[in-house]
Design a protein around this motif. Structure first.
Motif, PDB file in Angstrom:
ATOM      1  N   TYR A  80       0.836  -1.200   0.000  1.00 37.95           N
ATOM      2  CA  TYR A  80       0.000   0.000   0.000  1.00 37.95           C
ATOM      3  C   TYR A  80       0.871   1.251   0.000  1.00 37.95           C
ATOM      4  N   LEU A  81       0.336   2.323  -0.543  1.00 36.46           N
ATOM      5  CA  LEU A  81       0.806   3.658  -0.241  1.00 36.46           C
ATOM      6  C   LEU A  81      -0.091   4.172   0.881  1.00 36.46           C
ATOM      7  N   LYS A  82       0.527   4.744   1.885  1.00 34.32           N
ATOM      8  CA  LYS A  82      -0.188   5.138   3.090  1.00 34.32           C
ATOM      9  C   LYS A  82      -0.131   6.650   3.230  1.00 34.32           C
ATOM     10  N   ILE A  83      -1.233   7.232   3.635  1.00 33.60           N
ATOM     11  CA  ILE A  83      -1.356   8.681   3.763  1.00 33.60           C
ATOM     12  C   ILE A  83      -1.787   9.003   5.183  1.00 33.60           C
ATOM     13  N   TYR A 110       3.578   7.802   2.149  1.00 30.55           N
ATOM     14  CA  TYR A 110       4.747   6.953   2.297  1.00 30.55           C
ATOM     15  C   TYR A 110       4.391   5.535   1.884  1.00 30.55           C
ATOM     16  N   ASP A 111       5.424   4.681   1.783  1.00 30.54           N
ATOM     17  CA  ASP A 111       5.302   3.362   1.152  1.00 30.54           C
ATOM     18  C   ASP A 111       5.431   2.271   2.212  1.00 30.54           C
ATOM     19  N   THR A 112       4.429   1.398   2.325  1.00 32.87           N
ATOM     20  CA  THR A 112       4.468   0.344   3.350  1.00 32.87           C
ATOM     21  C   THR A 112       5.435  -0.783   3.008  1.00 32.87           C
ATOM     22  N   VAL A 129      -5.164   6.928   5.317  1.00 32.78           N
ATOM     23  CA  VAL A 129      -5.737   6.383   4.086  1.00 32.78           C
ATOM     24  C   VAL A 129      -4.721   5.441   3.450  1.00 32.78           C
ATOM     25  N   MET A 130      -5.174   4.252   3.090  1.00 34.17           N
ATOM     26  CA  MET A 130      -4.304   3.262   2.453  1.00 34.17           C
ATOM     27  C   MET A 130      -4.821   2.969   1.046  1.00 34.17           C
ATOM     28  N   VAL A 131      -3.946   3.228   0.073  1.00 33.98           N
ATOM     29  CA  VAL A 131      -4.270   3.047  -1.347  1.00 33.98           C
ATOM     30  C   VAL A 131      -3.385   1.933  -1.901  1.00 33.98           C
ATOM     31  N   PRO A 132      -3.945   0.930  -2.581  1.00 31.51           N
ATOM     32  CA  PRO A 132      -3.101  -0.126  -3.167  1.00 31.51           C
ATOM     33  C   PRO A 132      -2.003   0.464  -4.041  1.00 31.51           C
ATOM     34  N   LYS A 133      -0.774   0.063  -3.787  1.00 35.10           N
ATOM     35  CA  LYS A 133       0.362   0.657  -4.487  1.00 35.10           C
ATOM     36  C   LYS A 133       0.275   0.450  -5.990  1.00 35.10           C
ATOM     37  N   LEU A 143       8.108   6.368  -7.943  1.00 38.51           N
ATOM     38  CA  LEU A 143       7.466   6.672  -6.665  1.00 38.51           C
ATOM     39  C   LEU A 143       8.465   6.949  -5.550  1.00 38.51           C
ATOM     40  N   ASP A 144       9.656   6.328  -5.616  1.00 42.92           N
ATOM     41  CA  ASP A 144      10.621   6.462  -4.523  1.00 42.92           C
ATOM     42  C   ASP A 144      10.895   7.920  -4.176  1.00 42.92           C
ATOM     43  N   GLY A 145      11.088   8.745  -5.180  1.00 41.77           N
ATOM     44  CA  GLY A 145      11.411  10.149  -4.931  1.00 41.77           C
ATOM     45  C   GLY A 145      10.248  10.973  -4.448  1.00 41.77           C
TER      46      GLY A 145
END
Length: 322
Positions: A80-83, A110-112, A129-133, A143-145
């Motif tokens: 997930y990407l987490k907000i 940020y990235d889980t 909020v968790m969005v599927p990466k 996405l890293d940057g």
């Protein structure tokens, strides 16, 4: 209508609250370590709902920190990407040698699947909020940057913030199909926000780049007792004024950041099971503190406990007697 999962420590004995909270946090967010800055009193509340593939959680709690270790990140089942978007208080997100602060009116992503730490130094009320990466990834966009970045001040990321907040508030009254559509909208707005962030070449992003360089230098030389603002400026070939400008709006100076990072490093050492064999003064000196009494005062201001009391509480917790 979306189902809501609620959890609260209110009915638990005070001594059992942190243990139960840690278990809930691990279950809800896929594995995290938690601590209370040395506090012994805690209360926390979570309400979680789903909007299609998006998970939204309202979290209210006393001050605390959570850490996702590299091992935990590697064993993540669903990436997930987490907000984190505060309604009250502040969250300090550390990931990939960057730090971003989320406060009221903004959000940090940020990235889980990568190690991170989130510090909540005061009582908080957050929307998480968790969005599927894989849904947020876009061809040609690294996405890293973009992780551990603050968004929401304006543009499409401000629209995304309002959509996330309003979706959470209205989910109890939505049909399943409406909730699905709201979740899809959030995913699209997050993707647009990341694209907008990646495309911005402004003074703000240049300041963020310098801030990243400063933090990288601080982490590399944190043990050096001579690490200071003048030395950082010389090493990065910039003026003191540029250093101060890079931290403008961060709520702390460069010197305060160095001090906080040293305190956080000492905290981790004191929490380790092997710390009992090391004198506290040795730990402090190893992280650049030259004056033991000054270190003890700063440590108590930061955690609410003396270094020795903090270590004793941490070791009791590790042994299962906390």
């Amino acid at each position: 209508m979306s189902k809501t999962l609620s959890m609260s420590t209110d009915a638990l004995p005070v001594k059992d609250r942190m243990g139960q909270w840690s278990e809930w946090i691990t279950q809800q967010f896929g594995g995290l370590q938690s601590d209370l800055y040395g506090d012994t009193v805690f209360d926390g509340h979570m309400q979680t709902s789903r909007a299609g593939q998006v998970i939204l959680t309202k979290l209210e709690a006393s001050r605390h920190r959570v850490v996702r270790t590299p091992q935990m990140a590697r064993t993540s089942e669903v990436p997930y990407l987490k907000i984190v978007a505060p309604w009250q208080g502040q969250a300090q997100v550390h990931q990939m040698q960057r730090e971003a602060k989320a406060d009221v009116g903004g959000w940090v992503i940020y990235d889980t699947t990568t190690a991170y730490e989130v510090a909540n130094p005061s009582r908080v009320e957050h929307l998480i909020v968790m969005v599927p990466k894989d849904q947020a990834a876009q061809r040609g966009l690294r996405l890293d940057g973009l992780m551990a970045r603050r968004l929401g001040a304006g543009g499409i990321s401000r629209v995304a913030l309002e959509a996330m907040r309003n979706t959470y508030l209205e989910l109890p009254y939505m049909s399943d199909s409406a909730a699905q559509g709201a979740g899809d909208l959030i995913i699209d707005l997050v993707k647009l926000s990341l694209s907008e962030l990646a495309g911005q070449e402004t003074a703000m992003t240049q300041r963020e780049a310098l801030r990243d360089r400063i933090r990288h230098h601080v982490h590399k030389y944190l043990r050096d007792p001579d690490l200071n603002v003048d030395g950082i400026a010389r090493a990065l070939n910039c003026s003191r004024r540029h250093l101060y400008n890079a931290f403008e709006g961060e709520g702390e100076s460069v010197a305060a950041y160095v001090q906080r990072m040293r305190l956080e490093a000492c905290i981790k050492d004191l929490q380790a099971s092997t710390s009992k064999a090391r004198p506290i003064t040795d730990i402090a000196v190893s992280w650049g503190f030259g004056n033991p009494s000054h270190f003890s005062r700063l440590f108590k201001e930061h955690t609410g406990a003396s270094p020795s009391d903090f270590r004793n509480q941490s070791l009791e917790k590790l042994s299962g007697h906390f």
